[in-house]
Design an enzyme around this catalytic site. Sequence first.
Site, PDB file in Angstrom:
ATOM      1  N   THR A 120       0.859  -1.183   0.000  1.00 41.70           N
ATOM      2  CA  THR A 120       0.000   0.000   0.000  1.00 41.70           C
ATOM      3  C   THR A 120       0.894   1.232   0.000  1.00 41.70           C
ATOM      4  O   THR A 120       2.119   1.116  -0.011  1.00 41.70           O
ATOM      5  CB  THR A 120      -0.907   0.031   1.251  1.00 41.70           C
ATOM      6  N   CYS A 121       0.280   2.407   0.035  1.00 40.58           N
ATOM      7  CA  CYS A 121       1.097   3.626   0.038  1.00 40.58           C
ATOM      8  C   CYS A 121       1.892   3.768   1.331  1.00 40.58           C
ATOM      9  O   CYS A 121       2.916   4.452   1.359  1.00 40.58           O
ATOM     10  CB  CYS A 121       0.220   4.858  -0.182  1.00 40.58           C
ATOM     11  N   GLU A 159      -8.277   3.372  11.166  1.00 38.61           N
ATOM     12  CA  GLU A 159      -8.815   3.561   9.806  1.00 38.61           C
ATOM     13  C   GLU A 159      -9.183   2.202   9.206  1.00 38.61           C
ATOM     14  O   GLU A 159      -8.508   1.203   9.441  1.00 38.61           O
ATOM     15  CB  GLU A 159      -7.811   4.317   8.926  1.00 38.61           C
ATOM     16  N   PRO A 160     -10.272   2.149   8.426  1.00 33.24           N
ATOM     17  CA  PRO A 160     -10.783   0.851   7.968  1.00 33.24           C
ATOM     18  C   PRO A 160     -10.149   0.322   6.686  1.00 33.24           C
ATOM     19  O   PRO A 160     -10.335  -0.840   6.351  1.00 33.24           O
ATOM     20  CB  PRO A 160     -12.276   1.145   7.736  1.00 33.24           C
ATOM     21  N   GLN A 161      -9.398   1.170   5.948  1.00 33.99           N
ATOM     22  CA  GLN A 161      -8.931   0.756   4.618  1.00 33.99           C
ATOM     23  C   GLN A 161      -7.995  -0.447   4.653  1.00 33.99           C
ATOM     24  O   GLN A 161      -7.995  -1.275   3.744  1.00 33.99           O
ATOM     25  CB  GLN A 161      -8.223   1.918   3.913  1.00 33.99           C
ATOM     26  N   GLY A 217     -15.904  25.896  -2.489  1.00 41.69           N
ATOM     27  CA  GLY A 217     -14.558  25.421  -2.767  1.00 41.69           C
ATOM     28  C   GLY A 217     -14.634  23.976  -3.241  1.00 41.69           C
ATOM     29  O   GLY A 217     -15.569  23.247  -2.883  1.00 41.69           O
ATOM     30  N   MET A 268     -10.117  18.847   0.513  1.00 43.85           N
ATOM     31  CA  MET A 268     -10.923  18.810   1.741  1.00 43.85           C
ATOM     32  C   MET A 268     -12.409  18.767   1.401  1.00 43.85           C
ATOM     33  O   MET A 268     -13.184  18.042   2.035  1.00 43.85           O
ATOM     34  CB  MET A 268     -10.618  20.036   2.601  1.00 43.85           C
TER      35      MET A 268
END
Length: 450
Positions: free
Chosen positions: A50-51, A114-116, A189, A193
């Site tokens: 992964t990253c 985090e769930p990823q 915007g 974000m």
Amino acid sequence: MDQEIFIIGLNHRTADVEVREKFALTGCTSLEPAVIPLGNGISEVIILSTCNRVEIMVAGRGDDVPDTVLSLWANARGQHPEELRPYVYIHRGLAAVEHLFTVASSLDSMVLGEPQILGQLKDAYRDAVARNTTRVILNRMMHKAFSVAKRVRTETAVASSAVSISYAAVELAKRIFGEMNEYKAMLIGAGEMAELAATHLLNCGVNKIYVANRTFERGLELAKQFDGEAILFEELFTRLPEVDIVISSTGAQQAVIRAKDIRDVLKRRKNRPMFFIDIAVPRDIDPDVNNLDNVYLYDIDDLKEVVEENLSHRREEAAKAKAIVRSETEVFGRWLRSLDLQPTIVDMYSRSTEIAQEELLKTLRRIGPVDESTQKALEAMLNAVVKKIHHEPICFLKRRYEEEDSGQRYIDFARRMFNLDNEPEQPEAHKNRKRPQPDLPAGCPGKTIL
């Protein structure tokens, strides 16, 4: 056990992004056969890339397995192994198992909870299974990892609170409005974000998303991603009365929304509440807006407090999660150790089945031919007898082997008792001689043997 589990990897703690990019294996989705081939002591392999991490999970034999993997990994990226070595960690045995369970439970992630990562692990496992590079050990370990991760999420709140600014913004809106399906939101915007906020809003079931951006084309692009509507920036105050939630992140140097503008908007809304979240620096929304009745305004500092509070809560929950991981690692360790028993158990059944078949043939020769259904019934009866005879001894072996460090003694004793290694019988001259008492493991029945 003749095979051992290894995890060789690097992550965001041991290597910066440039190093992680250099040694990433995402291009070969877990692995191509030429990267980490089976052989050279490696019998099973799964690669997670992964990253934020690369982890190579291996079941194999020999102390040189980590060096073999390291060399293959570096070579696959056109680098020398010594360039990779300073950034790599190696976990072995139950330490490797505990590490995997920790990773799967998101206790080792850059963002705790985090769930990823669980989905990424499942993808890596699915790929390895498709390539036929997993067997009994890694299959069992991965399924256990998924089970542990589920238990952590069910029994702790390690992933229950917002720890990103965008997510915290939407969570605050949810606290104010409750169910979101009747409310409309506007993003002012269209940067990263705003995109993250739109994702969270959609997940919460918001009725509709509007996007107002100075560059209309970019606003249109973002709106299309979320089945929303892009509006011209000049129409901002004309359309604001239609929305209940406003998330602003333009990066403008001056306030985009002032208190006097919102007074007019509230009149047109008949003073129905509005929720403003300003995640821009400098701020997009004049702080005086918060003094208006039926208006809730939060800026990025408010959100940071929420995020830090939630992170602190997650850290407390992580302690409970780690206790679950340790407990499940011990359970897996007992199963792993029980693999040493399998050859003996198989041999016990094989020897007894062989004897039963021999006796069945003798009986059939003595009583004469029987019909096929009778023969099948006799064979089924013998198989049932073999299983029942072995049930208690095997349960005893498993219990002792799991509970005591000297488990190999029980295996050795069982193999001698059932003569599974075909040792020659005692010569006739020794049959009447009193035998010395064998060194039986504690707890074995029949301590005195004549």
